[in-house]
Design a protein around this motif. Sequence first.
Motif, PDB file in Angstrom:
ATOM      1  N   GLN A  70      30.898  46.821  -7.143  1.00 45.04           N
ATOM      2  CA  GLN A  70      31.255  45.643  -6.270  1.00 45.04           C
ATOM      3  C   GLN A  70      31.536  46.005  -4.703  1.00 45.04           C
ATOM      4  N   ARG A  71      31.212  47.366  -4.468  1.00 45.56           N
ATOM      5  CA  ARG A  71      31.153  47.697  -2.873  1.00 45.56           C
ATOM      6  C   ARG A  71      30.575  46.675  -2.262  1.00 45.56           C
ATOM      7  N   ALA A  72      29.347  46.376  -2.361  1.00 50.77           N
ATOM      8  CA  ALA A  72      28.597  45.401  -1.477  1.00 50.77           C
ATOM      9  C   ALA A  72      29.659  43.889  -1.381  1.00 50.77           C
ATOM     10  N   VAL A  73      30.128  43.578  -2.555  1.00 53.05           N
ATOM     11  CA  VAL A  73      30.999  42.365  -2.491  1.00 53.05           C
ATOM     12  C   VAL A  73      32.186  42.440  -1.786  1.00 53.05           C
ATOM     13  N   VAL A  74      32.828  43.540  -1.798  1.00 57.00           N
ATOM     14  CA  VAL A  74      34.114  43.732  -1.129  1.00 57.00           C
ATOM     15  C   VAL A  74      33.613  43.892   0.282  1.00 57.00           C
ATOM     16  N   LEU A  75      32.479  44.577   1.074  1.00 56.04           N
ATOM     17  CA  LEU A  75      32.185  44.716   2.054  1.00 56.04           C
ATOM     18  C   LEU A  75      31.681  43.219   2.750  1.00 56.04           C
ATOM     19  N   ALA A  76      31.241  42.484   2.067  1.00 56.79           N
ATOM     20  CA  ALA A  76      30.952  40.930   2.483  1.00 56.79           C
ATOM     21  C   ALA A  76      32.333  40.266   2.640  1.00 56.79           C
ATOM     22  N   VAL A  77      33.362  40.365   1.746  1.00 55.20           N
ATOM     23  CA  VAL A  77      34.526  39.763   1.879  1.00 55.20           C
ATOM     24  C   VAL A  77      35.061  40.193   3.110  1.00 55.20           C
ATOM     25  N   LEU A  78      35.301  41.553   3.418  1.00 59.99           N
ATOM     26  CA  LEU A  78      36.221  41.976   4.572  1.00 59.99           C
ATOM     27  C   LEU A  78      35.403  41.643   6.030  1.00 59.99           C
ATOM     28  N   ILE A 113      43.396  42.260  -5.580  1.00 61.75           N
ATOM     29  CA  ILE A 113      43.072  43.627  -5.518  1.00 61.75           C
ATOM     30  C   ILE A 113      43.152  44.210  -4.055  1.00 61.75           C
ATOM     31  N   LEU A 114      42.361  43.537  -3.415  1.00 59.06           N
ATOM     32  CA  LEU A 114      42.192  43.851  -1.857  1.00 59.06           C
ATOM     33  C   LEU A 114      43.563  43.875  -1.087  1.00 59.06           C
ATOM     34  N   GLU A 115      44.351  42.764  -1.450  1.00 54.36           N
ATOM     35  CA  GLU A 115      45.556  42.510  -0.868  1.00 54.36           C
ATOM     36  C   GLU A 115      46.525  43.520  -1.296  1.00 54.36           C
ATOM     37  N   ARG A 116      46.526  43.948  -2.378  1.00 56.64           N
ATOM     38  CA  ARG A 116      47.429  45.097  -2.995  1.00 56.64           C
ATOM     39  C   ARG A 116      47.253  46.402  -2.356  1.00 56.64           C
ATOM     40  N   ALA A 117      45.914  46.634  -2.231  1.00 54.80           N
ATOM     41  CA  ALA A 117      45.574  47.985  -1.502  1.00 54.80           C
ATOM     42  C   ALA A 117      45.628  47.825   0.030  1.00 54.80           C
ATOM     43  N   GLY A 118      46.036  46.671   0.411  1.00 56.23           N
ATOM     44  CA  GLY A 118      46.292  46.745   1.963  1.00 56.23           C
ATOM     45  C   GLY A 118      44.792  46.474   2.919  1.00 56.23           C
ATOM     46  N   ALA A 119      44.015  45.870   2.400  1.00 54.86           N
ATOM     47  CA  ALA A 119      42.784  45.487   2.974  1.00 54.86           C
ATOM     48  C   ALA A 119      42.777  43.991   3.250  1.00 54.86           C
ATOM     49  N   LEU A 120      43.432  43.329   2.820  1.00 56.96           N
ATOM     50  CA  LEU A 120      43.463  41.930   3.197  1.00 56.96           C
ATOM     51  C   LEU A 120      44.869  41.272   3.132  1.00 56.96           C
ATOM     52  N   SER A 121      45.212  40.325   3.946  1.00 58.62           N
ATOM     53  CA  SER A 121      46.494  39.470   3.885  1.00 58.62           C
ATOM     54  C   SER A 121      46.159  38.142   3.670  1.00 58.62           C
ATOM     55  N   HIS A 122      47.231  37.522   2.894  1.00 61.07           N
ATOM     56  CA  HIS A 122      47.137  36.150   2.526  1.00 61.07           C
ATOM     57  C   HIS A 122      47.849  35.389   3.429  1.00 61.07           C
ATOM     58  N   VAL A 123      47.346  34.431   4.234  1.00 60.08           N
ATOM     59  CA  VAL A 123      48.083  33.771   5.266  1.00 60.08           C
ATOM     60  C   VAL A 123      48.062  32.263   5.396  1.00 60.08           C
ATOM     61  N   ASP A 124      48.976  31.636   6.007  1.00 59.51           N
ATOM     62  CA  ASP A 124      48.605  30.135   6.093  1.00 59.51           C
ATOM     63  C   ASP A 124      47.868  29.860   7.439  1.00 59.51           C
ATOM     64  N   GLY A 125      47.837  28.521   7.931  1.00 58.04           N
ATOM     65  CA  GLY A 125      47.069  28.383   8.763  1.00 58.04           C
ATOM     66  C   GLY A 125      47.627  28.754  10.164  1.00 58.04           C
ATOM     67  N   ASP A 126      48.722  29.145  10.283  1.00 56.62           N
ATOM     68  CA  ASP A 126      49.509  29.632  11.333  1.00 56.62           C
ATOM     69  C   ASP A 126      49.618  31.410  11.330  1.00 56.62           C
ATOM     70  N   SER A 156      45.107  27.677   2.086  1.00 58.91           N
ATOM     71  CA  SER A 156      45.518  29.318   2.640  1.00 58.91           C
ATOM     72  C   SER A 156      44.307  29.966   2.912  1.00 58.91           C
ATOM     73  N   TYR A 157      44.446  30.931   3.571  1.00 55.85           N
ATOM     74  CA  TYR A 157      43.253  31.807   4.360  1.00 55.85           C
ATOM     75  C   TYR A 157      43.505  33.229   3.918  1.00 55.85           C
ATOM     76  N   TRP A 158      42.413  34.187   4.214  1.00 57.51           N
ATOM     77  CA  TRP A 158      42.381  35.450   3.932  1.00 57.51           C
ATOM     78  C   TRP A 158      42.048  35.952   5.240  1.00 57.51           C
ATOM     79  N   VAL A 159      42.473  37.088   5.671  1.00 57.29           N
ATOM     80  CA  VAL A 159      42.152  37.770   6.799  1.00 57.29           C
ATOM     81  C   VAL A 159      42.241  39.326   6.542  1.00 57.29           C
ATOM     82  N   ALA A 160      41.292  40.069   7.197  1.00 52.18           N
ATOM     83  CA  ALA A 160      41.206  41.493   6.838  1.00 52.18           C
ATOM     84  C   ALA A 160      42.133  41.989   7.581  1.00 52.18           C
ATOM     85  N   THR A 161      42.794  43.258   7.276  1.00 50.36           N
ATOM     86  CA  THR A 161      43.988  43.838   8.046  1.00 50.36           C
ATOM     87  C   THR A 161      42.976  45.027   8.962  1.00 50.36           C
ATOM     88  N   GLU A 162      43.787  45.719   9.749  1.00 52.48           N
ATOM     89  CA  GLU A 162      43.284  46.711  10.417  1.00 52.48           C
ATOM     90  C   GLU A 162      42.588  47.728   9.607  1.00 52.48           C
TER      91      GLU A 162
END
Length: 257
Positions: A70-78, A113-126, A156-162
């Motif tokens: 799933q590495r390529a999938v993860v990279l595509a999402v990020l 999974i990526l949210e728990r790992a610290g790679a993504l944040s689940h956010v609202d429109g603001d 809801s939205y997803w945004v990559a963390t630093e």
Amino acid sequence: MAASFEITPTDVPNGAEGAPLPAWDPKGGSHPRIADNDDPVVVLAPAEEAPDKRPASERIASAVQNLPGQRAVVLAVLNACREQCEDDAVAAVVAEAQRNSRSVYGPQALCSILERAGALSHVDGDGNPYRNEEVEPVRVVEDGVEYLQAAEPPVSYWVATEEGLAFADADDPLARTLALLDEQARYAPIYQYLLGACAGGAATKALSAWVDSHELTQEPRLYVAHFLHELEESGALEWRGAWTTTDTGEEVLARLG
């Protein structure tokens, strides 16, 4: 991960009005009698999982390592989530990245999974943390009849963390594949064969006929699946309905001569 439990004493009466608990029915219905007195009953309660205190960079790398293929999938999402990306848009990215494979990891599972790992944040429109609250149904009147209709939850939205972006930016399949060949130099002929044989696409069965019978794979006993997995994880091979050499794999093959 298997659930862990801790012993927790709970003051539970021994039965209605002090009557002893009924005998255990193996077909279901009653629990085995634990005590014939008023001592506290010992029950099993789920223990809280200890928080992962490792840096996000380590948690992300570990999460990806535990998502085989799933590495390529993860990279595509990020990469898609460099800016806020709606749930449906992320689902489309995952579907495209997984179009040639069957995976148990759907969009929601991967993002969680990526949210728990610290790679993504689940956010609202603001851009604030998304609150998954129950949405009250809407009262609707139609032809004089009033009824409740399920309301759509807020988008809801997803945004990559630093740290997530740093992981994506640092991805280097060429360096990873060259490091693999250096670490497993003994099997260089196997890897070279696979990269060449898969240039136009190849089936696992055809590849195994050569690899599984090669003298290098007899002791310790290794099979073609091992080498295909290693090359897929490094980014030199992809499954596109057949095992296919990527641009990285072609570059590595050229270097091997």
